[in-house]
Write a protein that holds these residues in place. Structure first.
Motif, short mmCIF file in Angstrom:
data_model
loop_
_atom_site.label_atom_id
_atom_site.label_comp_id
_atom_site.label_asym_id
_atom_site.label_seq_id
_atom_site.Cartn_x
_atom_site.Cartn_y
_atom_site.Cartn_z
N PHE A 191 0.83 -1.20 0.00
CA PHE A 191 0.00 0.00 0.00
C PHE A 191 0.87 1.25 0.00
CE2 PHE A 191 -3.96 -1.90 2.32
CZ PHE A 191 -4.26 -2.62 1.18
N ILE A 192 0.46 2.24 -0.79
CA ILE A 192 1.08 3.56 -0.77
C ILE A 192 0.28 4.43 0.19
CG2 ILE A 192 1.56 5.64 -2.13
CD1 ILE A 192 2.01 3.78 -4.55
N MET A 193 0.98 5.11 1.12
CA MET A 193 0.31 5.94 2.10
C MET A 193 0.27 7.39 1.62
SD MET A 193 -0.44 3.57 4.18
CE MET A 193 -1.20 4.55 5.48
N GLU A 194 -0.93 7.95 1.56
CA GLU A 194 -1.07 9.37 1.19
C GLU A 194 -0.61 10.26 2.34
OE1 GLU A 194 -4.70 12.41 0.04
OE2 GLU A 194 -4.86 10.31 -0.53
N THR A 195 -0.94 9.87 3.55
CA THR A 195 -0.46 10.50 4.78
C THR A 195 -0.04 9.35 5.71
OG1 THR A 195 -2.51 10.44 6.06
CG2 THR A 195 -2.28 12.24 4.46
N PRO A 196 0.57 9.67 6.84
CA PRO A 196 0.92 8.57 7.76
C PRO A 196 -0.29 7.77 8.24
CG PRO A 196 2.15 10.54 8.32
CD PRO A 196 1.13 10.94 7.28
N TYR A 197 -1.50 8.31 8.02
CA TYR A 197 -2.70 7.68 8.56
C TYR A 197 -3.75 7.35 7.50
CZ TYR A 197 -0.43 10.12 12.40
OH TYR A 197 0.50 10.59 13.27
N LYS A 198 -3.39 7.48 6.24
CA LYS A 198 -4.40 7.28 5.19
C LYS A 198 -3.77 6.63 3.96
CE LYS A 198 -7.72 9.84 2.31
NZ LYS A 198 -8.19 11.18 1.90
N VAL A 199 -4.42 5.58 3.49
CA VAL A 199 -3.97 4.89 2.28
C VAL A 199 -4.34 5.72 1.05
CG1 VAL A 199 -4.23 2.80 0.88
CG2 VAL A 199 -4.27 2.64 3.37
N ALA A 200 -3.42 5.85 0.10
CA ALA A 200 -3.73 6.53 -1.16
C ALA A 200 -4.71 5.69 -1.96
CB ALA A 200 -2.45 6.75 -1.96
N THR A 201 -5.74 6.31 -2.49
CA THR A 201 -6.74 5.59 -3.28
C THR A 201 -6.96 6.29 -4.61
OG1 THR A 201 -8.58 6.83 -2.30
CG2 THR A 201 -7.95 4.76 -1.22
N ALA A 202 -7.59 5.57 -5.54
CA ALA A 202 -7.92 6.12 -6.85
C ALA A 202 -9.22 5.48 -7.32
CB ALA A 202 -6.80 5.84 -7.85
N PRO A 203 -9.98 6.16 -8.21
CA PRO A 203 -11.20 5.55 -8.76
C PRO A 203 -10.91 4.22 -9.42
CG PRO A 203 -11.12 7.89 -9.30
CD PRO A 203 -9.78 7.54 -8.70
N ASP A 204 -11.89 3.31 -9.37
CA ASP A 204 -11.67 1.93 -9.85
C ASP A 204 -11.94 1.75 -11.34
OD1 ASP A 204 -14.38 2.29 -9.65
OD2 ASP A 204 -14.75 0.60 -8.31
N GLY A 205 -11.86 2.83 -12.13
CA GLY A 205 -12.04 2.74 -13.57
C GLY A 205 -13.50 2.87 -13.97
N ASN A 206 -13.75 3.15 -15.25
CA ASN A 206 -15.16 3.32 -15.65
C ASN A 206 -15.95 2.02 -15.57
OD1 ASN A 206 -14.50 1.98 -18.09
ND2 ASN A 206 -14.22 3.90 -19.20
N GLY A 207 -15.23 0.88 -15.48
CA GLY A 207 -15.91 -0.39 -15.26
C GLY A 207 -16.44 -0.53 -13.84
N GLY A 208 -16.06 0.43 -12.97
CA GLY A 208 -16.65 0.47 -11.65
C GLY A 208 -18.13 0.81 -11.70
N LEU A 209 -18.60 1.17 -12.88
CA LEU A 209 -20.02 1.48 -13.08
C LEU A 209 -20.92 0.36 -12.58
CD1 LEU A 209 -22.44 2.97 -14.50
CD2 LEU A 209 -21.88 1.61 -16.53
N PHE A 210 -20.58 -0.86 -12.89
CA PHE A 210 -21.50 -1.97 -12.63
C PHE A 210 -21.72 -2.20 -11.14
CE2 PHE A 210 -19.27 -2.73 -16.68
CZ PHE A 210 -20.36 -2.60 -17.53
N SER A 211 -20.63 -2.23 -10.39
CA SER A 211 -20.79 -2.41 -8.94
C SER A 211 -21.41 -1.18 -8.31
CB SER A 211 -19.43 -2.73 -8.30
OG SER A 211 -18.50 -1.69 -8.52
N ALA A 212 -21.14 0.00 -8.87
CA ALA A 212 -21.73 1.23 -8.32
C ALA A 212 -23.24 1.26 -8.55
CB ALA A 212 -21.08 2.45 -8.95
N LEU A 213 -23.68 0.84 -9.73
CA LEU A 213 -25.12 0.77 -10.00
C LEU A 213 -25.79 -0.22 -9.06
CD1 LEU A 213 -25.30 0.75 -13.91
CD2 LEU A 213 -26.05 2.59 -12.39
#
Length: 375
Positions: A189-211
């Motif tokens: 894991f890459i840490m954005e801060t000492p207390y938070k994991v860096a995250t990014a959107p899961d791609g436009n295919g994330g549409l299906f699970s989001a719906l």
């Protein structure tokens, strides 16, 4: 938890991350492990999509084009079409931190992508109402706009400040795609801060699970929707809710369809539709994953590129298919790996983002048609 994830980073994220309750650690571990292990493995064999199997709207007679147009308008007038906009990305490559749809693309009118698309929906609604006997009855096209945690607030405020570009506020539904942790090349894991994991959107295919997670598939069914038009925000030429495309889709009775444009030259950076094996489904291969010889292969009879049908992210799905694929892709643990510079406690770290693409859904489809639009 797999050692791929980095024990110390994981422990920090679980204990300190303000968003730790949203981390499904077994699922994340499975995605990291499966995606990294699949990198570099040989893919399936591909066959070109036969040109004869691709419909070209301009080659049809005026009467046939009119018939498809009318069929599409009728379905729209009956409230059977919903539109989904994929708009989770920021315009960083355009030099802006705003959502892409807000960007001024330099038109004399100064209209943004969001405005152009909203006005298109408004116009199609009016044409659909004029095509029925009760022309005073306006059936709204419900517009589902997928944002991300990075664009959601700005997108909502932009629409509100522009009075929804003439559309009714209750016909526009905003929802967010998911995010996944960013990892180093060895899977930590890459840490954005000492207390938070860096995250990014899961791609436009994330549409299906989001719906699925937001219950919007049920919402569409409740409204009488049968067909769903999906497209990416950054296409200025998009024909949102195209009646001719919808009419052809209904005519063929298939589960999925895509508009395609013929590839201009071998090195053009576009994914293309191919057939998986001799009898497999149509799928999309990214340009970065195509062998140069495959990209340049010429059809000996026509002189055209054999692998020529570019994916431009203009798709139609039946609602029934979306319900099925939402579960199938949710259980798929192999994601595309995108190497990016990621903000971290070290300033910036070159790492990996995990993305699914909307075109992954075509591998699940029992029947897909391609609809060529000439530029």
């Amino acid at each position: 938890m797999s050692s791929l994830c980095g024990t110390s980073s994981l422990r920090r994220s679980v204990i300190f991350s303000s968003r730790r309750s949203s981390l499904d650690l077994p699922r994340i571990d499975r995605i990291i492990k499966c995606s990294l292990e699949s990198k570099g493995l040989p893919g399936p064999s591909y066959e070109p999509v036969p040109e004869a199997s691709v419909s070209t709207v301009e080659d049809r007679t005026p009467d046939e084009r009119h018939r498809l147009w009318k069929k599409g308008l009728k379905a729209i007038s009956q409230g059977k079409l919903a539109v989904v906009l994929l708009s989770g990305g920021q315009g960083t490559r355009l030099g802006s931190s705003d959502p892409k749809g807000c960007f001024n693309i330099g038109l004399p009118s100064g209209k943004s992508l969001f405005q152009l698309q909203a006005e298109r929906i408004l116009r199609i609604q009016r044409l659909a109402s004029q095509s029925i006997e009760d022309s005073a009855r306006l059936v709204p096209i419900h517009w589902y706009i997928m944002t991300s945690p990075f664009t959601d607030e700005a997108t909502r405020k932009y629409f509100e400040s522009h009075k929804y570009f003439g559309l009714e506020s209750n016909q526009i539904i905003f929802f967010q795609q998911g995010t996944l942790p960013c990892v180093s090349k060895d899977g930590k894991f890459i840490m954005e801060t000492p207390y938070k994991v860096a995250t990014a959107p899961d791609g436009n295919g994330g549409l299906f699970s989001a719906l699925k997670s937001s219950k919007l598939l049920e919402d569409m069914a409740m409204r009488g929707v049968e067909y769903v038009d999906c497209y990416g925000v950054d296409n200025v030429l998009v024909r949102v809710a195209d009646p001719a495309f919808l009419g052809y889709f209904i005519d063929k009775g298939v589960a999925t369809a895509a508009k395609v444009v013929r590839k201009a030259y071998p090195q053009e950076k576009v994914g293309v539709f191919v057939q998986r094996g001799k009898v497999g489904p149509l799928i999309v291969v990214e340009y970065s994953e195509m062998d140069p010889a495959m990209s340049s292969e010429i059809h000996q009879t026509t002189g055209n590129l054999r692998y020529c049908w570019s994916n431009v992210c203009l798709h139609l799905f039946t609602l029934d298919f979306l319900k099925q694929v939402a579960t199938g892709l949710e259980n798929d643990s192999i994601y595309h790996l995108a190497e990016k510079k990621i903000p971290s406690i070290h300033g910036s770290t070159v790492g990996l983002k995990f993305e699914q693409f909307i075109f992954h859904a075509f591998a699940y489809s029992p029947s897909t048609i391609l609809f060529e639009k000439k530029i």
